[in-house]
Design a protein around this motif. Sequence first.
Motif, PDB file in Angstrom:
ATOM      1  N   ALA B 108      25.320  16.034 -23.735  1.00  0.00           N
ATOM      2  CA  ALA B 108      25.605  17.371 -23.200  1.00  0.00           C
ATOM      3  C   ALA B 108      25.849  18.383 -24.315  1.00  0.00           C
ATOM      4  O   ALA B 108      25.347  19.513 -24.251  1.00  0.00           O
ATOM      5  CB  ALA B 108      26.809  17.310 -22.261  1.00  0.00           C
ATOM      6  N   SER B 109      26.601  17.977 -25.354  1.00  0.00           N
ATOM      7  CA  SER B 109      26.864  18.935 -26.437  1.00  0.00           C
ATOM      8  C   SER B 109      25.631  19.095 -27.319  1.00  0.00           C
ATOM      9  O   SER B 109      25.304  20.207 -27.744  1.00  0.00           O
ATOM     10  CB  SER B 109      28.077  18.510 -27.263  1.00  0.00           C
ATOM     11  OG  SER B 109      27.853  17.252 -27.853  1.00  0.00           O
ATOM     12  N   ALA B 110      24.907  17.998 -27.562  1.00  0.00           N
ATOM     13  CA  ALA B 110      23.703  18.066 -28.401  1.00  0.00           C
ATOM     14  C   ALA B 110      22.651  18.980 -27.757  1.00  0.00           C
ATOM     15  O   ALA B 110      21.948  19.725 -28.445  1.00  0.00           O
ATOM     16  CB  ALA B 110      23.125  16.673 -28.623  1.00  0.00           C
ATOM     17  N   ARG B 111      22.588  18.947 -26.447  1.00  0.00           N
ATOM     18  CA  ARG B 111      21.601  19.758 -25.722  1.00  0.00           C
ATOM     19  C   ARG B 111      21.821  21.256 -25.978  1.00  0.00           C
ATOM     20  O   ARG B 111      20.866  22.032 -26.004  1.00  0.00           O
ATOM     21  CB  ARG B 111      21.714  19.454 -24.224  1.00  0.00           C
ATOM     22  CG  ARG B 111      20.456  19.741 -23.467  1.00  0.00           C
ATOM     23  CD  ARG B 111      20.505  19.263 -22.041  1.00  0.00           C
ATOM     24  NE  ARG B 111      19.206  19.406 -21.420  1.00  0.00           N
ATOM     25  CZ  ARG B 111      18.706  20.565 -21.011  1.00  0.00           C
ATOM     26  NH1 ARG B 111      19.391  21.655 -21.152  1.00  0.00           N
ATOM     27  NH2 ARG B 111      17.491  20.617 -20.459  1.00  0.00           N
ATOM     28  N   ILE B 113      22.802  22.505 -28.720  1.00  0.00           N
ATOM     29  CA  ILE B 113      22.349  22.827 -30.080  1.00  0.00           C
ATOM     30  C   ILE B 113      20.883  23.267 -30.054  1.00  0.00           C
ATOM     31  O   ILE B 113      20.515  24.249 -30.680  1.00  0.00           O
ATOM     32  CB  ILE B 113      22.559  21.625 -31.037  1.00  0.00           C
ATOM     33  CG1 ILE B 113      24.052  21.260 -31.117  1.00  0.00           C
ATOM     34  CG2 ILE B 113      21.991  21.924 -32.429  1.00  0.00           C
ATOM     35  CD1 ILE B 113      24.345  20.008 -31.928  1.00  0.00           C
ATOM     36  N   TRP B 114      20.070  22.519 -29.305  1.00  0.00           N
ATOM     37  CA  TRP B 114      18.642  22.882 -29.307  1.00  0.00           C
ATOM     38  C   TRP B 114      18.222  23.684 -28.074  1.00  0.00           C
ATOM     39  O   TRP B 114      17.150  24.283 -28.060  1.00  0.00           O
ATOM     40  CB  TRP B 114      17.745  21.643 -29.471  1.00  0.00           C
ATOM     41  CG  TRP B 114      17.924  20.543 -28.466  1.00  0.00           C
ATOM     42  CD1 TRP B 114      18.702  19.428 -28.593  1.00  0.00           C
ATOM     43  CD2 TRP B 114      17.310  20.428 -27.175  1.00  0.00           C
ATOM     44  NE1 TRP B 114      18.632  18.642 -27.463  1.00  0.00           N
ATOM     45  CE2 TRP B 114      17.771  19.224 -26.580  1.00  0.00           C
ATOM     46  CE3 TRP B 114      16.411  21.221 -26.455  1.00  0.00           C
ATOM     47  CZ2 TRP B 114      17.371  18.812 -25.309  1.00  0.00           C
ATOM     48  CZ3 TRP B 114      16.000  20.809 -25.179  1.00  0.00           C
ATOM     49  CH2 TRP B 114      16.500  19.609 -24.632  1.00  0.00           C
ATOM     50  N   GLY B 115      19.096  23.749 -27.059  1.00  0.00           N
ATOM     51  CA  GLY B 115      18.671  24.404 -25.811  1.00  0.00           C
ATOM     52  C   GLY B 115      19.417  25.683 -25.478  1.00  0.00           C
ATOM     53  O   GLY B 115      19.080  26.336 -24.488  1.00  0.00           O
ATOM     54  N   GLY B 124      28.409  24.451 -28.736  1.00  0.00           N
ATOM     55  CA  GLY B 124      27.771  23.130 -28.687  1.00  0.00           C
ATOM     56  C   GLY B 124      27.855  22.430 -30.033  1.00  0.00           C
ATOM     57  O   GLY B 124      28.190  21.240 -30.109  1.00  0.00           O
ATOM     58  N   LYS B 125      27.560  23.166 -31.103  1.00  0.00           N
ATOM     59  CA  LYS B 125      27.625  22.605 -32.473  1.00  0.00           C
ATOM     60  C   LYS B 125      29.038  22.115 -32.782  1.00  0.00           C
ATOM     61  O   LYS B 125      29.223  21.006 -33.285  1.00  0.00           O
ATOM     62  CB  LYS B 125      27.269  23.700 -33.492  1.00  0.00           C
ATOM     63  CG  LYS B 125      25.812  23.780 -33.852  1.00  0.00           C
ATOM     64  CD  LYS B 125      25.503  25.004 -34.678  1.00  0.00           C
ATOM     65  CE  LYS B 125      26.083  24.961 -36.097  1.00  0.00           C
ATOM     66  NZ  LYS B 125      25.616  26.108 -36.917  1.00  0.00           N
ATOM     67  N   LYS B 126      30.015  22.963 -32.454  1.00  0.00           N
ATOM     68  CA  LYS B 126      31.419  22.647 -32.734  1.00  0.00           C
ATOM     69  C   LYS B 126      31.844  21.399 -31.955  1.00  0.00           C
ATOM     70  O   LYS B 126      32.447  20.472 -32.517  1.00  0.00           O
ATOM     71  CB  LYS B 126      32.276  23.866 -32.352  1.00  0.00           C
ATOM     72  CG  LYS B 126      33.717  23.794 -32.770  1.00  0.00           C
ATOM     73  CD  LYS B 126      34.372  25.175 -32.644  1.00  0.00           C
ATOM     74  CE  LYS B 126      35.862  25.091 -32.891  1.00  0.00           C
ATOM     75  NZ  LYS B 126      36.642  24.636 -31.745  1.00  0.00           N
ATOM     76  N   GLU B 168      20.050  19.073 -36.698  1.00  0.00           N
ATOM     77  CA  GLU B 168      20.381  19.773 -37.948  1.00  0.00           C
ATOM     78  C   GLU B 168      19.481  20.987 -38.158  1.00  0.00           C
ATOM     79  O   GLU B 168      19.928  22.026 -38.619  1.00  0.00           O
ATOM     80  CB  GLU B 168      20.263  18.812 -39.135  1.00  0.00           C
ATOM     81  CG  GLU B 168      21.404  17.803 -39.175  1.00  0.00           C
ATOM     82  CD  GLU B 168      21.326  16.847 -40.353  1.00  0.00           C
ATOM     83  OE1 GLU B 168      20.197  16.466 -40.746  1.00  0.00           O
ATOM     84  OE2 GLU B 168      22.391  16.457 -40.872  1.00  0.00           O
ATOM     85  N   LYS B 169      18.228  20.831 -37.804  1.00  0.00           N
ATOM     86  CA  LYS B 169      17.278  21.934 -37.967  1.00  0.00           C
ATOM     87  C   LYS B 169      17.638  23.075 -36.999  1.00  0.00           C
ATOM     88  O   LYS B 169      17.732  24.228 -37.399  1.00  0.00           O
ATOM     89  CB  LYS B 169      15.856  21.425 -37.704  1.00  0.00           C
ATOM     90  CG  LYS B 169      14.799  22.378 -38.182  1.00  0.00           C
ATOM     91  CD  LYS B 169      13.470  21.697 -38.425  1.00  0.00           C
ATOM     92  CE  LYS B 169      12.445  22.714 -38.850  1.00  0.00           C
ATOM     93  NZ  LYS B 169      11.864  22.439 -40.142  1.00  0.00           N
ATOM     94  N   PHE B 170      17.848  22.716 -35.737  1.00  0.00           N
ATOM     95  CA  PHE B 170      18.191  23.749 -34.746  1.00  0.00           C
ATOM     96  C   PHE B 170      19.569  24.350 -35.027  1.00  0.00           C
ATOM     97  O   PHE B 170      19.790  25.524 -34.800  1.00  0.00           O
ATOM     98  CB  PHE B 170      18.164  23.166 -33.324  1.00  0.00           C
ATOM     99  CG  PHE B 170      16.799  23.117 -32.712  1.00  0.00           C
ATOM    100  CD1 PHE B 170      16.284  24.232 -32.070  1.00  0.00           C
ATOM    101  CD2 PHE B 170      16.023  21.973 -32.785  1.00  0.00           C
ATOM    102  CE1 PHE B 170      15.015  24.201 -31.503  1.00  0.00           C
ATOM    103  CE2 PHE B 170      14.749  21.930 -32.219  1.00  0.00           C
ATOM    104  CZ  PHE B 170      14.246  23.043 -31.575  1.00  0.00           C
ATOM    105  N   GLY B 171      20.496  23.511 -35.519  1.00  0.00           N
ATOM    106  CA  GLY B 171      21.875  23.971 -35.716  1.00  0.00           C
ATOM    107  C   GLY B 171      22.121  24.551 -37.096  1.00  0.00           C
ATOM    108  O   GLY B 171      23.160  25.154 -37.331  1.00  0.00           O
ATOM    109  N   ASN B 172      21.152  24.363 -37.994  1.00  0.00           N
ATOM    110  CA  ASN B 172      21.292  24.824 -39.372  1.00  0.00           C
ATOM    111  C   ASN B 172      22.613  24.335 -39.991  1.00  0.00           C
ATOM    112  O   ASN B 172      23.446  25.128 -40.462  1.00  0.00           O
ATOM    113  CB  ASN B 172      21.171  26.355 -39.441  1.00  0.00           C
ATOM    114  CG  ASN B 172      21.022  26.854 -40.871  1.00  0.00           C
ATOM    115  OD1 ASN B 172      20.505  26.134 -41.731  1.00  0.00           O
ATOM    116  ND2 ASN B 172      21.498  28.063 -41.138  1.00  0.00           N
ATOM    117  N   PHE B 173      22.834  23.026 -39.891  1.00  0.00           N
ATOM    118  CA  PHE B 173      24.047  22.425 -40.447  1.00  0.00           C
ATOM    119  C   PHE B 173      23.722  20.996 -40.882  1.00  0.00           C
ATOM    120  O   PHE B 173      22.655  20.473 -40.564  1.00  0.00           O
ATOM    121  CB  PHE B 173      25.204  22.456 -39.441  1.00  0.00           C
ATOM    122  CG  PHE B 173      25.048  21.593 -38.205  1.00  0.00           C
ATOM    123  CD1 PHE B 173      23.809  21.290 -37.664  1.00  0.00           C
ATOM    124  CD2 PHE B 173      26.185  21.088 -37.555  1.00  0.00           C
ATOM    125  CE1 PHE B 173      23.684  20.502 -36.525  1.00  0.00           C
ATOM    126  CE2 PHE B 173      26.065  20.306 -36.421  1.00  0.00           C
ATOM    127  CZ  PHE B 173      24.808  20.009 -35.907  1.00  0.00           C
TER     128      PHE B 173
END
Lengths: 197, 197
Positions: B108-111, B113-115, B124-126, B168-173
């Motif tokens: 749910a949180s990862a989604r 990041i990219w969605g 979501g990232k946090k 990492e790519k979508f979240g830039n982290f």
Amino acid sequence: MADEVILLDFWPSMFGMRTRIALEEKNVIFDYREQDLWNKNPILLEMNPVHKKIPVLIHNGKPVCESLIQMEYIDEVWPSKTPLLPSDPYQRAHAKFWGDFIDKKVYASARLIWGAKGEEHEAGKKEFIEILKTLESELGDKTYFGGETFGYVDIALIGFYSWFEAYEKFGNFSIEAECLKLIAWAKRCVKRERECF
Amino acid sequence: MADEVILLDFWPSMFGMRTRIALEEKNVIFDYREQDLWNKNPILLEMNPVHKKIPVLIHNGKPVCESLIQMEYIDEVWPSKTPLLPSDPYQRAHAKFWGDFIDKKVYASARLIWGAKGEEHEAGKKEFIEILKTLESELGDKTYFGGETFGYVDIALIGFYSWFEAYEKFGNFSIEAECLKLIAWAKRCVKRERECF
């Protein structure tokens, strides 16, 4: 040494009810400790530091969290009495599937009935009835979800029945008019409990 | 009669990966059938009519749905090789708790990041990093989540690792900068797999 069994719980919780019923089914004597969820006790925070939620089953000082997992634990630790889950792996997986379905679907849609307004409220009502109809279809003409014996899926679902009157009031609808067979099942469960105790 | 084992799956699914790994761990030969999720095959709809989702494990014609339940089923049906879950009820409940935590939290949180975008994306990232840190804390200094042996919780989580580069790519982290020990665990799992096959 006798088992020390403590249950941190909150009386209206349909999740806590599962654990209470499972323990009662096994005739396990437990110390019920009502929790104030708006002012959480240090023991709850210590025993369930990840979710900080009830119910928490504490067996000889060690916590078990999440009601479906507690039911499985109870079934494994006190196997001598009536089993909650069948012994056959396929039937076990089947029962767990429906427990998981109830966990994922029933609460979320029911919450929209009493906690949302407008379109979201209407969508919640519609989804809630669809979910109950799916469960009714799984029940079919059986006495209980597992057949003739009251067990895991019945316990996973029956706690919600005590909330049905509230859902009907907030939703201004009749669940029995939509799901006659499921309500008959719920009444059987309640009657059974009265016969047992 | 030899077992007929079919897996309806979709290659990037972290849930399907669990079932694939569990079957491989048990040296169960299975027929992998890639599914087109945008044009669902009648067999998927027939075998998982409730959720209509992969993975579906079909054992001698009978479907088992939901990846955590499939892992438990595999462990019960093919118990002779390395067990996925410990035999002690408390340790089993503990492992199931973390499997359930991963199911409820990580996807749910990862989604997000990219969605998602903006505030939701940042939240979501946090949350994703907080969840990984909670898992890292549970891992502690152990080799695998269950101790020295690769098992249920490792399998429940490792599939997400193949998505980390995308997050990492979508979240830039950098996930490794935040969770060094968890990444070391993931690398151990991947290395182990290479050693096994």
